[in-house]
Design an enzyme around this catalytic site. Structure first.
Site, PDB file in Angstrom:
ATOM      1  N   CYS A  69     -55.301  44.322 -45.554  1.00 31.04           N
ATOM      2  CA  CYS A  69     -55.512  45.419 -44.397  1.00 31.04           C
ATOM      3  C   CYS A  69     -55.410  44.778 -42.941  1.00 31.04           C
ATOM      4  O   CYS A  69     -56.271  44.096 -42.713  1.00 31.04           O
ATOM      5  CB  CYS A  69     -56.928  45.894 -44.511  1.00 31.04           C
ATOM      6  SG  CYS A  69     -57.444  46.958 -43.152  1.00 31.04           S
ATOM      7  N   CYS A  72     -58.185  45.319 -40.498  1.00 36.02           N
ATOM      8  CA  CYS A  72     -59.567  44.576 -41.073  1.00 36.02           C
ATOM      9  C   CYS A  72     -59.184  43.229 -40.428  1.00 36.02           C
ATOM     10  O   CYS A  72     -60.376  42.829 -40.060  1.00 36.02           O
ATOM     11  CB  CYS A  72     -59.527  44.445 -42.522  1.00 36.02           C
ATOM     12  SG  CYS A  72     -59.787  46.063 -43.536  1.00 36.02           S
TER      13      CYS A  72
END
Length: 143
Positions: A69, A72
């Site tokens: 991600c 993230c």
């Protein structure tokens, strides 16, 4: 508060660790395995997270994330900095939802990154998305 808490990934015993020793690679008091704590951050699996949430003496902030991600990964340094600054007031945990997909189901995480704040064993607030540091600190302030 001069101690923080971390659940062992092997036996799931919750350990109190002096904040000054979080960078010294502490071991579990029960099984002697290395504890997953690095500065202000605690890496947890679902069972360890549940034990930590129940035992903690202060709010637990959890970053549900995944290594693939992009948001993230871009949020990780912010989370780490705030964790280091606020470790006296909160316990900061990270749960890898790719490694532990059951965590997404258990905590109803629909997207990553998702931040969830628990206090006294109960979820108090959550937000999804990578936050700029001022917004993250403001979100914590509402706790």
């Amino acid at each position: 508060m001069d101690k923080t808490y971390v659940a062992c990934l092997q036996c799931h015993a919750v350990n109190r660790v002096p904040i000054a020793r979080t960078n010294h690679h502490p071991n579990c008091g029960q099984c002697k395995s290395p504890l997953p704590i690095h500065g202000g951050l605690v890496e947890q699996d679902p069972a360890g997270l549940q034990a930590l949430i129940q035992a903690a003496d202060r709010p637990v902030v959890v970053d549900f994330w995944a290594p693939w991600c992009g948001p993230c990964l871009s949020f990780a340094p912010t989370y780490e900095r705030v964790a280091d600054q606020q470790k006296q007031h909160f316990i900061f945990a990270k749960v890898d939802t790719e490694k532990f997909p059951q965590a997404s189901q258990t905590y109803q995480v629909r997207g990553v990154p998702t931040l969830v704040l628990f206090d006294k064993g109960q979820e108090k607030q959550r937000i999804s998305g990578a936050l700029p540091m001022p917004h993250f600190i403001q979100w914590l302030g509402r706790a």
